[in-house]
Motif scaffolding. Structure first.
Motif, mmCIF file in Angstrom:
data_model
loop_
_atom_site.group_PDB
_atom_site.id
_atom_site.type_symbol
_atom_site.label_atom_id
_atom_site.label_comp_id
_atom_site.label_asym_id
_atom_site.label_seq_id
_atom_site.Cartn_x
_atom_site.Cartn_y
_atom_site.Cartn_z
ATOM 1 N N LEU A 138 103.397 33.883 90.081
ATOM 2 C CA LEU A 138 104.101 33.115 89.062
ATOM 3 C C LEU A 138 105.171 33.989 88.423
ATOM 4 O O LEU A 138 104.880 34.871 87.621
ATOM 5 N N HIS A 139 106.401 33.748 88.822
ATOM 6 C CA HIS A 139 107.518 34.524 88.277
ATOM 7 C C HIS A 139 108.621 33.560 87.864
ATOM 8 O O HIS A 139 109.369 33.044 88.700
ATOM 9 N N LEU A 140 108.681 33.276 86.579
ATOM 10 C CA LEU A 140 109.688 32.377 86.018
ATOM 11 C C LEU A 140 110.274 33.066 84.787
ATOM 12 O O LEU A 140 109.775 32.901 83.673
ATOM 13 N N PRO A 141 111.315 33.837 84.958
ATOM 14 C CA PRO A 141 111.828 34.695 83.876
ATOM 15 C C PRO A 141 112.356 33.962 82.655
ATOM 16 O O PRO A 141 112.472 34.564 81.586
ATOM 17 N N LYS A 142 112.637 32.650 82.781
ATOM 18 C CA LYS A 142 113.164 31.895 81.645
ATOM 19 C C LYS A 142 112.133 30.967 81.016
ATOM 20 O O LYS A 142 112.446 30.265 80.051
ATOM 21 N N LEU A 143 110.924 30.969 81.541
ATOM 22 C CA LEU A 143 109.914 30.023 81.076
ATOM 23 C C LEU A 143 109.541 30.272 79.615
ATOM 24 O O LEU A 143 109.201 31.380 79.225
ATOM 25 N N LYS A 144 109.592 29.191 78.820
ATOM 26 C CA LYS A 144 109.263 29.273 77.396
ATOM 27 C C LYS A 144 107.903 28.668 77.076
ATOM 28 O O LYS A 144 107.262 29.081 76.106
ATOM 29 N N SER A 145 107.472 27.684 77.864
ATOM 30 C CA SER A 145 106.165 27.076 77.610
ATOM 31 C C SER A 145 105.451 26.816 78.920
ATOM 32 O O SER A 145 106.053 26.350 79.891
ATOM 33 N N LEU A 146 104.157 27.124 78.915
ATOM 34 C CA LEU A 146 103.308 26.897 80.081
ATOM 35 C C LEU A 146 102.015 26.253 79.604
ATOM 36 O O LEU A 146 101.345 26.767 78.698
ATOM 37 N N TRP A 204 108.647 27.688 92.234
ATOM 38 C CA TRP A 204 109.231 28.730 91.378
ATOM 39 C C TRP A 204 110.510 29.288 92.005
ATOM 40 O O TRP A 204 111.476 29.573 91.307
ATOM 41 N N ALA A 205 110.499 29.453 93.326
ATOM 42 C CA ALA A 205 111.691 29.950 94.015
ATOM 43 C C ALA A 205 112.799 28.898 94.041
ATOM 44 O O ALA A 205 113.985 29.214 93.943
ATOM 45 N N ALA A 206 112.392 27.641 94.157
ATOM 46 C CA ALA A 206 113.380 26.554 94.218
ATOM 47 C C ALA A 206 114.013 26.278 92.867
ATOM 48 O O ALA A 206 115.202 25.924 92.783
ATOM 49 N N PHE A 207 113.221 26.434 91.794
ATOM 50 C CA PHE A 207 113.707 26.143 90.443
ATOM 51 C C PHE A 207 113.419 27.331 89.516
ATOM 52 O O PHE A 207 112.596 27.242 88.607
ATOM 53 N N PRO A 208 114.110 28.452 89.737
ATOM 54 C CA PRO A 208 113.817 29.676 88.968
ATOM 55 C C PRO A 208 114.217 29.601 87.508
ATOM 56 O O PRO A 208 113.818 30.467 86.726
ATOM 57 N N ASP A 209 114.996 28.567 87.137
ATOM 58 C CA ASP A 209 115.461 28.445 85.754
ATOM 59 C C ASP A 209 114.554 27.569 84.900
ATOM 60 O O ASP A 209 114.915 27.220 83.761
ATOM 61 N N LEU A 210 113.379 27.213 85.403
ATOM 62 C CA LEU A 210 112.461 26.389 84.617
ATOM 63 C C LEU A 210 112.146 27.053 83.281
ATOM 64 O O LEU A 210 111.858 28.244 83.213
ATOM 65 N N GLU A 211 112.187 26.237 82.231
ATOM 66 C CA GLU A 211 111.861 26.714 80.882
ATOM 67 C C GLU A 211 110.559 26.117 80.360
ATOM 68 O O GLU A 211 109.943 26.679 79.442
ATOM 69 N N HIS A 212 110.153 24.977 80.929
ATOM 70 C CA HIS A 212 108.930 24.313 80.476
ATOM 71 C C HIS A 212 108.166 23.820 81.696
ATOM 72 O O HIS A 212 108.726 23.135 82.557
ATOM 73 N N LEU A 213 106.880 24.149 81.747
ATOM 74 C CA LEU A 213 106.049 23.767 82.886
ATOM 75 C C LEU A 213 104.684 23.310 82.386
ATOM 76 O O LEU A 213 104.003 24.038 81.653
ATOM 77 N N VAL A 272 105.686 18.609 96.461
ATOM 78 C CA VAL A 272 106.254 19.953 96.354
ATOM 79 C C VAL A 272 107.302 20.166 97.439
ATOM 80 O O VAL A 272 108.413 20.648 97.167
ATOM 81 N N GLU A 273 106.964 19.793 98.656
ATOM 82 C CA GLU A 273 107.903 19.977 99.770
ATOM 83 C C GLU A 273 109.177 19.168 99.558
ATOM 84 O O GLU A 273 110.288 19.646 99.851
#
Length: 305
Positions: free
Chosen positions: A145-153, A123-132, A83-84
């Motif tokens: 957990l704040h990912l405004p573009k996330l489509k799948s979790l 989440w702060a480093a990659f705020p544009d994640l769409e799939h996790l 992560v780091e």
């Protein structure tokens, strides 16, 4: 996606394992690069995963990568060092849209042994994640957990702690279309109760949700009874209660649900229903619903997920 083999595709991209010898970018960068280590590599280098990742970043095409798959890391370490490293190199992965943390098979490491950690800095480093996708619940933290573009979790565990379910329930995920949670069993640390699933009853925070999976659960009957009356069924295409301990009791609740016929698919594979109940469930196909009742389990005294 199973825990018996590595992912072949992820987020719609073919998965290609990174190594120094092959030109993995020969056919372009529209791939999911997997960085994996084995026991021998980790014996020689405590930071074998980091070493491979840094070598990948030396290749210019890596800047265009849309998806990264984190495979096995050193078996004595938590995911913290990864992560780091990812956070420190966020500027070198400006196009990253999909992340799989823990693509580890059971032959490499049992799912309950995977040492996760606090993933929230990602989440702060990659705020544009769409799939996790996350595999392994030991030590896992995701809040806030704040990912405004996330489509799948997708969170796969042998036993999911209630704190994780609560974090998902409280998350701001306005674009989420698919949510899959492996609830697991208390024998492997599950503490989730039906009350913790309350946010998914109507999914008010998830207006675009079309696929809901509450899977791999040793309380599958109670989950089925809970979700059978849930208004969220009216917006879903797929309800997935597979891989759990569902019996005729839970199946009957689904059959008599006022909303069940809004679905396009009901996935119940790996269940403990009787043949008579399976026949009744399969009749839902007459309503245009695809029903998966494969992998019936015959053991009645000890039901496993």
């Amino acid at each position: 996606m199973t825990i018996s083999q590595h992912a072949n595709t992820f987020a719609g991209y073919p998965v290609v394992e990174w190594n120094l010898e092959d030109d993995i970018f020969a056919n372009g960068t529209e791939i999911a690069v997997a960085i994996r280590t084995d026991w021998g590599e980790n014996q020689k280098d405590n930071n074998a995963w980091i070493t491979k990742f840094e070598a990948l970043l030396q290749r210019e095409p890596a800047r265009q990568l849309p998806a990264l798959v984190v495979g096995m890391w050193h078996y004595e370490k938590t995911v913290k060092h990864i992560v780091e490293t990812l956070v420190a190199n966020q500027a070198r992965l400006p196009n990253l849209k999909a992340l799989f943390v823990g693509d580890i098979t059971y032959e490499e490491f049992e799912i309950s042994w995977i040492k996760q950690g606090d993933l929230a800095p990602l989440w702060a480093a990659f705020p544009d994640l769409e799939h996790l996708t996350i595999r392994g619940g030991d030590g896992l933290k995701i809040d806030p957990l704040h990912l405004p573009k996330l489509k799948s979790l997708r969170i796969e565990t042998g036993g999911l702690r209630r704190e994780i379910v609560q974090s998902v329930g409280e998350a701001q995920l306005p674009e989420l279309e698919s949510l899959v949670l492996w609830l697991g069993t208390d024998e492997y640390g599950a503490t989730t109760t039906i009350a913790d699933l309350a946010p998914f009853y109507d999914c008010a925070r998830l207006p675009k949700l079309k696929y809901l999976g509450l899977c791999d659960s040793d309380m599958a009957d109670a989950v089925a009874e809970f979700i059978a009356t849930a208004p969220v069924l009216q917006q879903l295409d797929v309800l997935d209660l597979s891989m759990g301990t569902l019996t005729d009791e839970g199946a009957l609740a689904l059959l008599t649900s006022p909303y069940i016929r809004h679905l396009k698919k009901l996935d119940l594979h790996h269940h403990y229903c009787s043949e008579a109940m399976v026949a009744k469930l399969d009749e839902l196909a007459q309503s245009g619903i695809e029903v998966d009742t494969t992998e019936p389990q015959t053991e009645r005294d000890w039901r496993f997920v």
